[in-house]
Structure formats: structure tokens, C-alpha cells
Write an enzyme that holds these catalytic residues in place. Structure first.
Site, short mmCIF file in Angstrom:
data_model
loop_
_atom_site.label_atom_id
_atom_site.label_comp_id
_atom_site.label_asym_id
_atom_site.label_seq_id
_atom_site.Cartn_x
_atom_site.Cartn_y
_atom_site.Cartn_z
N ARG A 23 -22.84 -43.72 -16.90
CA ARG A 23 -22.70 -44.60 -16.16
C ARG A 23 -23.82 -45.37 -15.59
NH1 ARG A 23 -20.68 -38.90 -13.28
NH2 ARG A 23 -19.56 -38.85 -15.33
N ARG A 49 -22.28 -45.25 -8.85
CA ARG A 49 -22.72 -45.07 -7.78
C ARG A 49 -23.73 -45.33 -6.73
NH1 ARG A 49 -19.31 -40.60 -5.75
NH2 ARG A 49 -19.17 -39.77 -8.38
N TYR A 63 -6.43 -33.84 -17.71
CA TYR A 63 -6.22 -34.62 -16.98
C TYR A 63 -4.92 -34.48 -16.70
CZ TYR A 63 -10.79 -36.05 -15.80
OH TYR A 63 -12.36 -36.18 -16.18
N ARG A 68 -17.79 -52.51 -5.03
CA ARG A 68 -16.98 -51.90 -4.91
C ARG A 68 -15.73 -51.31 -3.84
NH1 ARG A 68 -16.43 -44.92 -6.36
NH2 ARG A 68 -14.01 -45.10 -5.23
N ASP A 118 -12.77 -46.75 -16.79
CA ASP A 118 -12.65 -46.00 -16.15
C ASP A 118 -11.76 -45.48 -17.73
OD1 ASP A 118 -12.77 -42.85 -14.14
OD2 ASP A 118 -10.51 -43.32 -14.87
#
Lengths: 353, 353
Positions: free
Chosen positions: A26, A30, A153, A39, A76
Site C-alpha cells: 500500500r 492515504r 467479500y 483521490r 483494488d
């Protein structure tokens, strides 16, 4: 274009290197203000994933700040279920959700096998563009979720702590679970092969939730399908071997079995010492990891001390790729990641003499 | 009063038994309608814990339904931080919180050492009362959280997924972390000894978040303090040995080290087979576990099949206590737990012949 820094690819194949390569799960994320800016400009997270120029931009951002030995394409893991018709969306603060989660055996039977080059063409375009922009500076890593992790998921409809629905499926209706996982394994194989053909120079399979399974269920419902994918991958491209990394978080009791899948390297979380992991897998695979991401919340002296500890735990020799044991968290100061990368660069040559 | 069923105590000490004893973590809990009724009548969760008659009542409820081989006193692991002045409260749907979480080194230095017989007298009263009500039917288990697990809640102020604050403490200010953990170890030792003196016939330490630590940090910040507690416990009472069980969830790479603490038994989660766990710990300790709680969401045939699988994985011989690999979840149908207990009762004698 010639690859100017092939340290990562060499280390993943346990070939001699003069220092330990480093990349960070990652790394485009963020904790970087420039990522947050891009973003915000993109609109939604999915817009960011689906616009190759923007995905390329955020993929390259961490490389402008840090001497990383790889880029990993920004995307993703849930793009596959999205194009299988489940329709991914994100609710702020709640994580990913699906509009059409799997709720019946019939939902599994009806799942389409997507043409990944078409439906996930935006990922391939982002890879091609990023390869072009990288201009051989470092290799580009492609990735996918594992069938088991994707299935959780899809069946839960989003994130979960207990995976109740997915576990009920595997225990109560194992044949339906296998149909779902088999379909996912085929699509993941196609997806990673398409990424390789588009320019991914190594690929990683993220089995984020493998650790939720019992030892036996793990072998039947996760490991088996990852082994099937590894066997189906194009392992050479542009005249080079394309290393395959399996990262099954929380599955350290399974390291030997993972090493026997035919993959080149294993991602390792921080709950096992690299020393013990190395003793258990022997020279079958390289190891990637395994600093606790929380160490990046301490100060730079602590980061440096723990980097040294991690290098020391792997010890002398080839076959180590430095990374965290899971993704970097949004609360990390980028300067602390710089300290980590500098420490690996300065300290690791001593382990390759 | 004579103990009529000592199968649990014998199995925890690896003595011969004619069947595998069974109890269930969180057996007095939200999956039972009678528990929900008593809890609603009690007012708050803390009122339930702090009223000995009510704590005794919910402790006994599962024994009225099921042929369990032990009762475990109803309480919460966070009673210790509560009486150290952090003031525990619960927000519906959000889990436990503290009014006064630890926010500085000074907060750690000022933490009092509570007189557990006084401040946690309600737990001792509940134990005495429950022993009286049990009338020797089955043994009563006492418990505590481990110092590390308690520290995570105290430093985070409640539940956490990443334990950022607590990890920052151990890496950045290890001496303060050790001061906190040392104080907690002393209080947990006092607390468990008081429970034993009040009538607890076995005790379990729940190290629910040990698995969040790196292998090395686990040894320094969790295992060390559990070993210290084990060494400080009163191991005999009422003329019988009081077995000590350590349950460190997600720490299967540490089983050998756990077995060397001097405890009698290890709780094992479902991510390792009992077969492998047994091979690793040898005859040093008994093993308790390890069915995935999610199996109780499938039907009774599946439950029976998986019970058999678990018994078979441990294999022939003594030293196995049947349990789940973590607490039973609120969504379980109590009839499925009955199926589990019946299956252990019917199938386990074949493993003790």
C-alpha cells in the site's frame, strides 16, 4: 526499455544481490498527501482505479519521494467481483460493499466468467502506461486477491470480522463453495496473465483472510486454489522470469505448504520471526516482509533499530525482500517511511557480503 | 462438597479419563435467550457482573441446558482496569470503553495496585455463591485477561484493530510499557489467587490480542508476564491441584514457548491442527480446543462431522479438553451447541480406549 534496477526481481528468485530490495504494501496510499489530493480530484475511489492516467499517477507518487525498488500498480482486489456483476461501491468509513452480494447457490451458478482484457481493460491500460512512464527505473508489480479472500467479500457483501456466511457456505455446501472458488481461480489466473502480458514484471496474490480458516479448511478452500493459479500463470515475459509472490496473512502454520505451491516467494507477516520462517521453508522460496506496520508510528531511531532487527532475523544471504508485514497505515508520517527505506539501504549491504 | 465430575481437571493434568471433557468459551452468553432475559433485568452489563446472584445465575444457565463438564464464572476481563480507576463502560454496538484511558507515562506511574479482595469482592462473592449452588456437580473455572491484552484496552481506551497506541508505547517507551505490564501482572496474580481461594478450581488467562504482536515483542511484552503470573499462582487448593490454562489467540508460532511457562494446558485456536499442536508441545501440557466457532452456524450433521474431525486430529490418548477455538458467537442456535456436546459425549470415548 531495459530494466535499470532489477534488485527486486533477483531477490525474489533468490539470486545474488548487493543489498536487500524494499517496497511497501500500500505504498501508494492515504498516508501520502499527494495521494489524498489526487483521490479527491478523481471523485470516487473507483474513478481513481478506473482512470489509467490517475492510477498511473498515484502508482508513481511514492517513487518520487522514496528510493523504492518496485512500483505496484494502483488498483483494488475487488475489481474482479465488481466486473462479475456484484457492483462494488464504497461507503466512507465503512469499507467496500457490493450491491449484489452472493446470497444463493443460484447466484454462484450464474456468475459470469468475465473477459478480463475487456472488462478490466482499465487495469491493463494503467499497467502499460505506468511501464512507459517508469521507463525501466524499477519493475512494476501486478496483483490480485486470492479466490478465498475475494469470496469472503462476495458472500459477506463487504468486510467482516467473523466471515459467518462464507464459513457456513464452505461447511454446509462445500460443492457450491468449490464452484465459486473454481470460477474465481480461473478469473484470477486470466487476470494476472493479462497483467503480465500488459507489462507486470512480478505478481502478488493477497490472501488477506486466509488466517480466518482452520488449518484443514485453509488447505481445501484457499491454498488449493492459489496453487492452481500459480500453475496457470505465464512465468516468463520479455525474456525474464516473472516471479510470483503469495501473501497469506495469519497463516504462518502453513508456510511449508505455501512454499510447495510452486511460487517464488512468500509474503510473511510479523507474527513469526524471519529466522524461523526461513528455517521452515529452506531454499524453496524467497521471503518478503515482515516489519510490524505499527513500528512506523514510533520515532526514526526506533524504526532504524527495528529495520536492523528484521534484517538480522533473516540473516546473511539472498532471498529477502524488505517490506512490512501488512499494508502501511494512513496515520504514518511519510518521513518515517523515508527513515525505513534509508535504513534498509544503509544496513542491508552488510547482509550480502 | 465432593466434586462429582472431575473429568475436566483430570484432562487438564493429562490424567486418564474415559471421555473428552467439554466446556465452551463464553458458554454463558448472548446466544442463550435466558441470558438475554437476565441481562435485560439486570440493567447494564456491569450491573450483571457486579451482582453476585445474577452473575451466579447466568453462570449456571448453560449447565441447565447442556451436559457441560465445567462452569466458568461470569465476569469480564476488564474488571481489573475498571478498579484501577479507568472506569469501564459499554456503549451498545461499540464494545467496552474507558472513561480514563492511559494517555501518558504519568498515568502509568499513578496507577494504583488495587486490593482485589476488596475492590473485586463481587467476583469472589459470585465464585463462592456459584460453588455453593453447583454443589460439586462440575468444577468452576476462574479467569483473567493477560497483562498485554488488558494493556491494549487501557491504552487504546477500548477495542482496536491496529493497537497503534499500545504498540507505539512498547516500541517508543519500552520501560513505561514494562512498568504498566508489571503492575498488571502483579494484580492479575493477586486476582487469580483470590479467585482460587474463593473456590475457582482451575483458572484461564485470556491473551486475546497476543496475536497482534511480532514474535519478538510477544515474548518480551506478553509471554514474559504470563509466565510470571503462572509462577506466582497458588497451584493447590482444597487438596487438589488447580490447573492453569493459557489461551493466546493467534499465537500458534509460540506454542513451544507457551508450553514452557509452567502452565498445565494451552488453549488453541482453529488455525492449527491439534495433531500438529500436540506434536509440537509433546507431553508438557494438555490442549484445549479448537473447533472454529463458525461451524456452529452449519447444521447438526456438519457439527457432528467436524467434532469427529477435531477429536481425530488430537487422536488417541489423554490431555484433550474439547472447546471452541474462540468464544461462541451470539448468532448460534443453542440446539447446535447441544449437538456439539452430544457428539463429544458419544464420539470421544473411542479416543480413550
Amino acid at each position: 526499455m531495459e530494466l535499470k534496477n532489477d534488485t527486486l526481481l533477483r531477490a525474489l528468485l533468490r539470486q545474488p544481490v548487493d543489498r536487500t530490495p524494499v517496497w511497501i504494501m500500500r505504498q501508494a496510499g492515504r498516508y501520502l498527501p499527494e495521494y489524498l489530493k489526487t483521490r479527491a480530484e478523481a471523485g470516487s475511489f473507483m474513478d481513481l482505479c478506473q482512470t489509467p492516467e490517475l492510477a498511473c499517477e498515484v502508482t508513481l507518487q511514492p517513487l518520487r519521494r522514496f528510493s523504492l525498488d518496485a512500483a505496484i500498480i494502483f488498483s483494488d482486489i475487488l475489481t474482479i467481483p465488481d466486473v462479475m456483476g456484484l457492483k462494488l461501491f464504497f461507503v466512507a468509513g465503512e469499507g467496500p460493499k457490493f450491491e449484489n452480494p452472493i446470497r444463493s447457490a443460484d447466484d454462484i451458478r450464474k456468475l459470469p466468467s468475465p473477459d478480463v482484457n475487456e472488462s478490466l481493460g482499465y487495469v491493463m491500460d494503467a499497467i502499460s502506461l505506468t511501464r512507459h512512464e517508469l521507463d525501466g527505473k524499477v519493475p512494476l508489480i501486478g496483483f490480485s486477491g486470492s479466490p478465498w479472500t475475494l469470496a469472503t467479500y462476495m458472500v459477506e457483501g463487504g468486510s467482516s470480522r467473523t466471515f459467518s456466511r462464507t464459513k457456513k457456505l464452505i461447511y454446509q455446501e462445500p460443492e457450491m463453495a468449490h464452484e465459486l472458488l473454481g470460477k474465481l481461480a480461473n478469473t484470477v489466473t486470466d487476470y494476472l496473465n493479462a497483467q503480465i502480458e500488459s507489462g507486470a514484471q512480478a505478481v502478488q496474490i493477497f490472501d488477506t483472510w486466509g488466517g480466518a480458516l482452520s488449518a484443514k479448511a485453509y488447505q481445501d478452500f484457499s491454498l488449493k486454489y492459489m496453487a492452481q493459479i500459480v500453475a496457470g500463470l505465464k512465468r516468463e515475459n520479455e525474456g525474464r522470469r516473472v516471479p510470483v509472490i503469495l501473501f497469506s496473512k495469519g497463516c504462518n502454520t502453513q508456510l511449508e505448504a505455501l512454499a510447495n505451491t510452486g511460487c517464488d516467494a512468500l509474503g510473511v507477516d510479523w507474527t513469526i520471526s524471519l529466522n524461523e520462517a526461513r528455517a521452515r521453508v529452506g531454499d524453496r522460496v524467497a521471503l518478503q516482509g515482515n516489519l510490524d506496520p505499527a513500528i512506523l508510528l514510533a520515532d526514526k531511531q526506533v524504526v532504524r533499530r527495528e529495520v536492523n532487527e528484521t534484517l538480522n532475523s533473516f540473516g546473511q544471504g539472498n532471498g529477502h525482500v524488505f517490506n512490512l508485514g501488512h499494508g502501511i497505515t494512513p496515520d504514518v508520517d511519510p518521513d518515517n517511511l523515508a527513515a525505513l527505506i534509508n535504513a534498509v539501504s544503509e544496513l542491508s549491504p552488510g547482509f550480502h557480503s
